[in-house]
Enzyme design. Structure first.
Site, mmCIF file in Angstrom:
data_model
loop_
_atom_site.group_PDB
_atom_site.id
_atom_site.type_symbol
_atom_site.label_atom_id
_atom_site.label_comp_id
_atom_site.label_asym_id
_atom_site.label_seq_id
_atom_site.Cartn_x
_atom_site.Cartn_y
_atom_site.Cartn_z
ATOM 1 N N ASP A 12 84.659 99.792 43.428
ATOM 2 C CA ASP A 12 84.343 99.878 44.850
ATOM 3 C C ASP A 12 85.611 100.026 45.683
ATOM 4 O O ASP A 12 86.312 99.059 45.949
ATOM 5 C CB ASP A 12 83.575 98.636 45.296
ATOM 6 N N GLU A 42 77.816 99.023 50.488
ATOM 7 C CA GLU A 42 77.125 99.943 49.575
ATOM 8 C C GLU A 42 76.213 99.249 48.579
ATOM 9 O O GLU A 42 75.238 99.828 48.093
ATOM 10 C CB GLU A 42 78.153 100.800 48.828
ATOM 11 N N LYS A 57 88.691 100.154 51.833
ATOM 12 C CA LYS A 57 89.171 98.764 51.880
ATOM 13 C C LYS A 57 90.666 98.753 52.184
ATOM 14 O O LYS A 57 91.400 99.653 51.775
ATOM 15 C CB LYS A 57 88.920 98.075 50.532
ATOM 16 N N LYS A 64 73.345 94.701 40.850
ATOM 17 C CA LYS A 64 74.275 95.616 41.505
ATOM 18 C C LYS A 64 75.351 96.017 40.506
ATOM 19 O O LYS A 64 76.038 95.174 39.939
ATOM 20 C CB LYS A 64 74.924 94.933 42.710
ATOM 21 N N ARG A 77 74.032 96.901 48.869
ATOM 22 C CA ARG A 77 72.654 96.757 49.336
ATOM 23 C C ARG A 77 71.893 98.075 49.251
ATOM 24 O O ARG A 77 70.662 98.080 49.147
ATOM 25 C CB ARG A 77 72.653 96.194 50.764
#
Length: 498
Positions: free
Chosen positions: A266, A345, A273, A261, A347
């Protein structure tokens, strides 16, 4: 970069800025560990007494300095604690941590000699690797304010064991430098490391080490139907990449596919978040960094196994083009996913890469990811979770991780948890399911994209990948390079037919 070397000189005669010995807790007080004999002789048998007077107890992580006695060529003696004295031989991880403490304590020193217990090749490698990892510091943005690492670490050994010690330090150097490469990537600021620049680093490493590197840019991803990677990267001005880094060996009988990954930043996307959760999200590409470094390490070690790394790189940002909660993505391979949370995200990018990796029919697929906060809640900050569709593979990876000094724990994949995702009314599967057991739910999602008959394992490294506390042992603050030792040892075992 700290250099590693081996010397058969006596600890008393080697010229160095510092001489490192080990001390332990004995039943009657402080004990000097093997390797310190010549140093103790220079102190006329009173070294343990002197160190105890200065507060040394032998506790793990302790470091006590004392001026060198006449007869020693070093200016300083550093005693590092090894914990309770064992009945037979110090554990490799104990020695790795002690050497790491020594290297951190002696940062800025030009030359330090390690007279720690190194009576076997395994112990010699542990000392060498711990020293190299402990000397690490990330100073890319600090200029002259950054403290330099130890210039050279010299592993002391006798003539009988010098050949094994030299081979051990060479292996430690290859692995240690690749772990530190991964640490650099994780620590890099996200305005410098994005999918495109990460891919460029992989291309450069491929040329340097003779690896085959292929990069799919946003146009190639669109043409190929990589809806997961594209869906995550849609909201960013920095488009995504899928990078293949392949090492092949002419005598290899098996192929390992590693999938990482690589979310270079992020934000959570539209499912933003909350405040206080964004500051360290540059580390969300630690899985890709571990995969990349492991492939390079396999090449440097010349392992007789094929290792292919897949780096699923994207930046997850909110914008007018970002994927929304409620959108449906068509993944690589054709499966559709209803996106219920854009902060789930990792996954999505992994799923695309897992399907692509499976097309090459590897013997095993292992994905590595800072995937879920749920795994941190379950196992804490220093242990990663291991899931698999094959119990034997899960057990093997857990055992391998523990043997290399990387704490891990086997986790189940309860079949009943899949229903929360497959109940989507508009897609084949949703990217979210039951809130309880979220780390296991994420593993089950990934399992849905593994080709039939392929052994697969998932390492959720969300806890140990980025250390926010004070340094300890050989572990620095920031990126740790976790899982690399496990992956390299797994590749070595596979090459040996285990």
């Amino acid at each position: 970069m700290t250099a590693l070397s081996v010397s058969t000189s006596s600890a008393a005669s080697l010229r160095a800025d510092a001489l490192v010995i080990g001390v332990a807790k004995g039943p009657k007080g402080l004990l000097l560990a093997p390797g310190s004999e010549a140093v103790a002789e220079a102190f006329e048998g009173k070294l343990a007494e002197v160190l105890a007077t200065l507060g040394a107890t032998g506790a793990e992580g302790e470091a006590v300095k004392v001026p060198a006695a006449p007869g020693l060529k070093a200016a300083l003696v550093l005693a590092v604690g090894l914990g309770e004295a064992p009945e037979a031989g110090y554990a490799d991880e104990t020695l790795r941590r002690a050497a790491g403490v020594a290297a951190r304590t002696l940062s800025g020193t030009k030359k330090a000699a390690l007279a720690l217990p190194a009576e076997s090749a395994e112990q010699a490698e542990a000392v060498a690797l711990g020293g190299l990892l402990g000397s690490y510091g990330y100073t890319a943005y600090k200029g002259e304010s950054g403290k330099a690492p130890v210039g050279e670490l010299v592993l002391l050994t006798d003539r009988k064991g010098s050949k094994d010690a030299k081979a051990a330090t060479e292996r430690a150097t290859a692995i240690g430098e690749e772990i530190n490469r991964a640490r650099d990537l994780v620590n890099a600021a996200p305005n410098d490391l994005n999918p495109k620049s990460f891919a460029a680093i992989a291309v450069a490493a491929g040329k340097e080490h003779g690896l085959k590197v292929e990069v799919l840019d946003e146009k190639a991803l669109a043409k190929g139907g990589f809806g997961g990677i594209l869906g995550v990267g849609n909201g960013s001005d920095n488009p995504p990449r899928l990078v293949k880094v392949a090492y092949t060996h002419p005598k290899a009988k098996q192929t390992i596919a590693l999938v990482g990954k690589g979310i270079t930043y992020d934000s959570g996307g539209i499912s933003l978040k909350p405040a206080g959760h964004n500051e360290t999200m540059k580390c969300d590409m630690a899985g890709a960094a571990a995969v990349f470094a492991s492939v390079v390490a396999a090449k440097r070690l010349g392992l007789a196994v094929n290792v292919t790394g897949w780096l699923a790189l994207a930046e997850n940002m909110p914008s007018g083009t970002a994927t929304r909660p409620g959108d449906v993505l068509k993944m690589y391979g054709g499966k559709t996913v209803e996106v219920l949370n854009t902060d789930a995200e990792g996954r999505l990018v992994l799923a695309d890469a897992i399907v692509r990796a499976g097309e090459e029919n590897p013997d095993v697929i292992i994905d590595v990811a800072t995937l879920t906060g749920a795994m941190v809640l379950a196992l804490g900050n220093r242990i990663f979770g291991v899931m698999s569709n094959n119990d034997e593979l899960r057990t093997r990876l857990h055992t391998t991780a523990e043997a290399t000094g990387e704490p891990a724990w086997p986790m189940p994949l309860p079949a009943d948890l899949i229903k929360g995702m497959t109940d989507s009314t508009i897609a084949d599967i949703a990217n979210m399911g039951d809130r309880m057991g979220g780390g296991l739910v994420a593993g089950l999602f990934l399992k849905e994209f593994v080709s039939e008959g392929t052994d697969w394992a998932h390492l959720d490294i969300a806890g140990p990948a980025f250390h926010e506390g004070a340094p300890f042992g050989y572990t620095p603050k920031g990126g740790t390079g976790t899982a690399i030792r496990t992956l390299v040892r797994f590749a070595e075992e596979t090459a040996a037919g285990k």
